[in-house]
Design a protein around this motif. Structure first.
Motif, PDB file in Angstrom:
ATOM      1  N   VAL A 163       1.087   0.657  -4.336  1.00 55.39           N
ATOM      2  CA  VAL A 163       0.821   0.133  -5.674  1.00 55.39           C
ATOM      3  C   VAL A 163      -0.592  -0.423  -5.771  1.00 55.39           C
ATOM      4  O   VAL A 163      -1.058  -0.730  -6.860  1.00 55.39           O
ATOM      5  N   GLU A 164      -1.275  -0.569  -4.659  1.00 49.43           N
ATOM      6  CA  GLU A 164      -2.599  -1.184  -4.687  1.00 49.43           C
ATOM      7  C   GLU A 164      -3.453  -0.533  -3.595  1.00 49.43           C
ATOM      8  O   GLU A 164      -2.992  -0.386  -2.461  1.00 49.43           O
ATOM      9  N   GLY A 165      -4.671  -0.152  -3.951  1.00 54.21           N
ATOM     10  CA  GLY A 165      -5.570   0.417  -2.958  1.00 54.21           C
ATOM     11  C   GLY A 165      -5.137   1.807  -2.508  1.00 54.21           C
ATOM     12  O   GLY A 165      -4.229   2.406  -3.072  1.00 54.21           O
ATOM     13  N   ASP A 166      -5.813   2.303  -1.500  1.00 54.34           N
ATOM     14  CA  ASP A 166      -5.553   3.644  -0.993  1.00 54.34           C
ATOM     15  C   ASP A 166      -5.337   3.555   0.511  1.00 54.34           C
ATOM     16  O   ASP A 166      -6.263   3.237   1.253  1.00 54.34           O
ATOM     17  N   TRP A 167      -4.122   3.797   0.955  1.00 58.08           N
ATOM     18  CA  TRP A 167      -3.879   3.742   2.400  1.00 58.08           C
ATOM     19  C   TRP A 167      -4.291   5.037   3.100  1.00 58.08           C
ATOM     20  O   TRP A 167      -3.998   5.233   4.283  1.00 58.08           O
ATOM     21  N   GLY A 168      -4.987   5.904   2.339  1.00 61.07           N
ATOM     22  CA  GLY A 168      -5.428   7.163   2.939  1.00 61.07           C
ATOM     23  C   GLY A 168      -4.790   8.364   2.289  1.00 61.07           C
ATOM     24  O   GLY A 168      -5.043   9.497   2.687  1.00 61.07           O
ATOM     25  N   TYR A 169      -3.951   8.088   1.281  1.00 53.97           N
ATOM     26  CA  TYR A 169      -3.190   9.200   0.713  1.00 53.97           C
ATOM     27  C   TYR A 169      -4.055  10.249   0.032  1.00 53.97           C
ATOM     28  O   TYR A 169      -3.703  11.425   0.022  1.00 53.97           O
TER      29      TYR A 169
END
Lengths: 371, 402
Positions: A309-315
Motif C-alpha cells: 500500500v506504500e512505496g515499492d518493494w521492488g514489484y
C-alpha cells in the motif's frame, strides 16, 4: 540402377529430416541458460538497466500459461502428499501456492509435476518446472549444476530416534549400539563419518527401503534408527507406541531444504526469494492470512510496504502487482501458519520448530527488510 | 432272439474313500507324506487367512478407492472418466456378444466386480451416492452391450471399428479436454493417475507397438539395404538396453535437447518409451513367425498372380502371426506389468498412487504390505484374463496343430 536411385533418394529424405530436427531448437532460441546478448528493460522514471538475455522469460511464460509449473512430490508426508480427494497438500506445496498467488493472484493456478529424486535436477535444468519445491537439500554442487536455490525454508538434519527410557541423549551414549539405516544413501555415509569423528563404534543394520528400517526399529532389532529429523518425527507417529520413543536434540548433517528456480533468469530468482522472505517477514510482523486487509492500514510503515500500500518493494522491477506479497500471505498464511498447519499441534505430525523459528525468537529464519 | 450284450459296463468310479486310499494313503510312506503336506497347507492357510482378516490393516486400500482408479483427476470433472468407463463397459459387453468365448469370463467378472464396488460399504466419504449409482450402471451396460453384440447384424469388424473410434475419443478428447472450452476444460496429464494411467500406458503401448513391430520385422527381412539396416539397428539397440534406461532416456535426456517451450507431456514421453521398447521385441517375435513360413507359400502366391503386398498381407502375415500368438500375448502381459516402471520417472500410475497413499498418513507407513498385495492382485487379475483369452484363441486357430 533402380536400387541405387532408391538408396540415394532415401538418403536425401533422411538428411532433410535430420536437418529439420537440428534446425528446430535453434530457431526458437529460448534456452534459458545462454547469456550472450543483452536486452534493455525500461523502468519508468529510472535509469535504463541492462539485463542479460533470459531476464523475465520465466515470468512471461508463467503469465502467458496462466499457471505455475511446480516440481514436487505426492508421497512425502507433511511436505508433499495427497489428501483424500487427490489434492496436492503439504509444506512444500504451500510454498508453490504462495508463488502462484503472488504472480497470478490465484493459489490454485499451479500444475504440480511429481518428480523423483533422479529427475528433479534435470527438470530444473531444462526449465520443465518454474519452481522446484520438493524437499531438496541445498548444497554447493546442486547449486552449481541445477539452478538457483532461493531461501532455505526448512532447516532439517540427520538425527536419531531412540527409546525414551534408553538413556541415550548424546552421540557418546550410542557407542557400540546397533543402528538401523537405509543402505547406499548419504544417511549411511553421514552416520559412518559422525561415529568415526567421535571415535565411536556402531553396528549397522541396513535395509534397502526406509519402511523396512522403521519396522525393524519398531520390532526392536536395533537400538536406534537414523534419518532426517522431519522424517523421524513422521515415522514416530506410526510406531506401535509413539510415546515410548524420542528424537535426539542434535543433528549430524545439514539438510537445508530450499526451493530452487532454473538458472538464467534473475528476475524470477529475485521474485521467488522475495515471496519466501515475505512469508517469514509476515510472521515477524504478526500478519496472518486472516488479518491482511486490516494490516494494510497498520501504523507500521514496513508492514504497509510489505502489503504494497506504500512505496515499492521492488514489484515494478519484478513485474508483478503491488499486492503480490499480500496475495501470497492471504493464500497460505505466514511462515508460522504454514509450519503449524503440517507440523504443529494439529498437523500431520508434531515437530518442534527448533531452528525453523524466526531469528528474533532464537531460530535461523531471517529475511532482509522488504521495502 | 435278443442277444444280451456281452459287454459289462465299466466299473463304477471309486468312492472318495477308495480314491483317498489309492492316491494318498497307499503305503506308510505316502501316508506320512500326505499328513506332513496337509499340516503344512493347514498352517500356511491358517496364518495367511488370520493375517488377512485380523492382523492386516486394509485402510490404505479401502480408504481411497478413487485415487486408485483415477489418481488426482479433478473431482469436479469426474463425469469424464465415469462416462469413459460406461463407454468401455458397453463395448466390453458388445465384444462378449460377438466373441463369446474369449471375453465372456472377463465381462462377467467385471460386471460382478463393479456391481460389488457400487454397493459395498466403505468407510470413506469420497464415494458418494452419485458415484455408487454411476458404478451400478456399469453391469447394466455390459449386459445391454451383450444383447446388442449377440445380434447377427453386429459383427467383429463393427466392434473393432467402434473400439478404435471410442478409445481415440476417450484418450484424445474426453479425458484431456481442451483449453478454453467451458464444459470440457483441459486436464493436464500430470494429474492423471492410478489404474487410468496404467491401462492407458499398457493398452496404448500394446496397440501402438504391434504395427510398428510388424513393420520392423518386415523391414529386417527386406532386400532394401537402408530399410534393412535401419530396422536391424533399431531392434538391436533397443533390445540391448533395459526398459528403465529407455524411460530415463525419453523422460530426462530427451528434454535436455529440446527447448523449454516444447515440453512434451510426461505421460506421452513414457508411452513413447514403452512403445519403442515393446516394438523391438514385437519385431523379433513376428520375425520368428515369418521365418516359419515355408518359401513354397510365397512361390504359390506369386504363381497365382499376387503382388508383393498382397502376398505379404494375405498369405504370409496371417500365418506368421498365428504362429506367434503365444509369444505376442506373453509380450503384452509383460508390457502391462512393466508399466509400473514409470513410477521412477514421476508418473503416478497404480503403483505410484499406492506409494502416495502410504505417504498420506503416518500410520500407513507400516502398512505397505497390504498396499503391495492389493496392487499385485489387480495386476494378476488383468494378466490372468489376458492369458486365458490367448489360450482360447490358440485353440480356435489351432496353433501347433496341423
Amino acid at each position: 540402377m533402380r536400387k541405387t536411385l532408391w538408396i540415394v533418394s532415401m538418403l536425401i529424405v533422411a538428411s532433410l529430416v535430420l536437418a529439420a530436427c537440428g534446425g528446430a531448437p535453434a530457431s526458437t532460441g529460448v534456452e534459458p541458460v545462454t547469456v550472450v546478448e543483452t536486452v534493455i528493460v525500461e523502468v519508468p522514471g529510472e535509469t535504463i538497466i541492462t539485463q542479460p538475455q533470459g531476464y523475465g522469460t520465466i515470468l512471461a511464460r508463467v503469465k502467458e500459461r496462466g499457471k505455475l509449473v511446480c516440481g514436487g512430490r505426492t508421497d512425502l508426508l507433511g511436505f508433499g502428499y495427497l489428501d483424500d480427494n487427490g489434492n496436492n497438500v503439504g509444506f512444500d506445496t504451500d510454498l508453490c501456492r504462495a508463488v502462484a498467488a503472488a504472480v497470478l493472484g490465484d493459489p490454485t493456478a499451479v500444475e504440480f509435476v511429481p518428480l523423483t529424486a533422479a529427475d528433479r535436477g534435470p527438470a530444473l535444468q531444462t526449465g520443465e518446472v518454474d519452481l522446484l519445491s520438493r524437499n531438496v537439500t541445498w548444497n554447493s554442487k546442486r547449486d552449481a549444476e541445477w539452478g538457483n536455490f532461493t531461501v532455505t525454508m526448512f532447516y532439517d538434519g540427520q538425527t536419531f530416534i531412540v527409546g525414551s527410557d534408553s538413556g541415550i541423549n548424546t552421540l557418546k551414549d550410542m557407542d557400540g549400539a546397533t543402528v538401523c539405516v537405509t543402505t547406499g544413501t548419504t544417511t549411511e555415509k553421514n552416520l559412518a563419518s559422525a561415529f568415526a569423528d567421535a571415535g565411536l563404534t556402531y553396528e549397522a543394520v541396513t535395509f534397502e527401503d526406509t519402511a523396512s528400517v522403521y519396522s525393524a526399529y519398531d520390532e526392536g532389532r536395533c537400538d536406534v534408527a537414523t534419518s532426517d529429523a522431519s522424517q523421524l518425527a513422521a515415522i514416530r507417529v506410526g510406531l506401535q507406541d509413539p510415546a515410548a520413543h524420542k528424537l535426539l536434540g542434535f543433528t549430524i548433517s545439514k539438510e537445508y531444504l530450499t526451493p530452487a528456480v532454473p538458472a538464467g533468469d534473475d528476475q524470477w530468482f529475485d521474485l521467488v526469494k522475495t515471496v519466501m522472505w515475505s512469508l517469514i517477514t509476515a510472521e515477524e510482523f504478526g500478519i496472518t492470512s486472516a488479518n491482511v486487509e486490516e494490516m494494510k492500514s497498520s501504523q507500521n510503515g514496513d508492514v504497509r510496504a510489505l502489503l504494497g500500500v506504500e512505496g515499492d518493494w521492488g514489484y515494478t522491477q519484478l513485474g508483478v502487482d503491488a499486492s503480490a506479497l499480500a496475495n501470497a500471505i492471504t493464500a497460505v498464511g505466514n511462515y508460522g501458519e504454514i509450519y503449524n498447519r503440517y507440523f504443529g499441534a494439529d498437523g500431520v505430525f508434531v515437530l518442534d520448530r527448533g531452528p525453523n523459528n524466526l531469528g528474533i525468537n532464537g531460530g535461523w529464519l531471517v529475511a532482509p527488510a522488504i521495502k | 432272439m435278443i442277444v444280451k450284450p456281452n459287454t459289462q459296463s465299466p466299473p463304477d468310479p471309486p468312492g472318495p474313500v477308495a480314491w483317498l486310499i489309492k492316491n494318498l494313503f497307499s503305503n506308510w510312506f505316502n501316508s506320512l507324506l500326505t499328513l506332513i503336506s496337509l499340516s503344512i497347507i493347514y498352517f500356511a492357510a491358517a496364518s495367511v487367512l488370520s493375517w488377512v482378516f485380523t492382523t492386516a490393516d486394509w485402510r490404505p486400500v479401502v480408504g481411497a478407492p478413487l485415487l486408485y482408479l483415477i489418481g488426482q483427476y479433478p473431482r469436479d470433472q469426474m463425469w469424464r472418466p465415469g462416462l469413459s468407463l460406461w463407454l468401455i463397459m458397453f463395448l466390453i459387453g458388445m465384444s462378449w456378444g460377438v466373441w463369446e468365448k474369449y471375453v465372456k469370463a472377463f465381462a462377467i467378472f467385471l460386471a460382478i466386480l463393479l456391481g460389488i464396488f457400487a454397493i459395498v460399504p466403505l468407510e470413506t466419504a469420497t464415494i458418494t451416492l452419485g458415484v455408487r449409482a454411476a458404478f451400478l450402471i456399469n453391469p447394466v451396460l455390459i449386459y445391454l452391450g451383450y444383447l446388442i453384440g449377440k445380434n447377427k447384424i453386429v459383427n467383429g469388424q463393427h466392434v473393432i471399428t467402434l473400439w478404435i473410434f471410442v478409445s481415440s475419443l476417450i484418450v484424445l478428447v474426453l479425458l484431456p479436454g481442451f483449453e478454453g472450452i467451458p464444459f470440457l476444460p483441459k486436464v493436464e496429464t500430470t494429474v492423471w493417475g492410478g489404474l487410468l494411467v496404467t491401462l492407458l500406458l499398457a493398452v496404448g503401448g500394446i496397440v501402438l507397438s504391434f504395427p510398428i513391430g510388424v513393420l520392423l520385422a518386415l523391414g529386417r527381412r527386406s532386400s532394401l539395404p537402408v530399410v534393412k539396416i535401419f530396422s536391424i539397428l533399431f531392434i538391436e539397440v533397443i533390445r540391448g538396453v533395459p526398459l528403465i534406461t529407455i524411460l530415463f532416456m525419453f523422460s530426462i535426456i530427451l528434454a535436455l535437447f529440446l527447448p523449454a517451450e516444447s515440453r512434451i507431456d510426461r505421460v506421452l514421453r513414457a508411452l513413447i518409451g514403452m512403445t519403442v521398447f515393446s516394438a523391438a521385441y514385437m519385431a523379433e517375435n513376428v520375425r520368428g513367425g515369418l521365418q516359419s513360413i515355408p518359401p513354397g507359400q510365397i512361390e504359390a502366391a506369386r504363381a497365382i498372380g499376387l503382388n508383393n503386398f498382397q502376398t505379404m498381407v494375405l498369405i504370409v502375415l496371417p500365418q506368421a502371426l498365428r504362429a506367434v500368438i503365444p509369444s505376442i500375448v506373453g509380450q503384452f502381459i509383460s508390457l502391462f506389468k512393466d508399466t509400473t516402471l514409470v513410477v521412477i520417472v514421476g508418473i503416478n500410475d497404480l503403483l505410484g498412487i499406492g506409494k502416495s497413499i502410504l505417504g498420506s498418513d503416518p500410520e500407513f507407513v507400516r502398512l505397505q504390505a497390504e498396499m503391495y498385495i492389493f496392487i499385485a492382485l489387480i495386476f494378476w487379475v488383468f494378466s490372468y484374463f489376458m492369458s486365458q483369452a490367448s489360450l482360447k484363441l490358440e485353440k480356435t486357430l489351432g496353433v501347433g496343430v496341423r
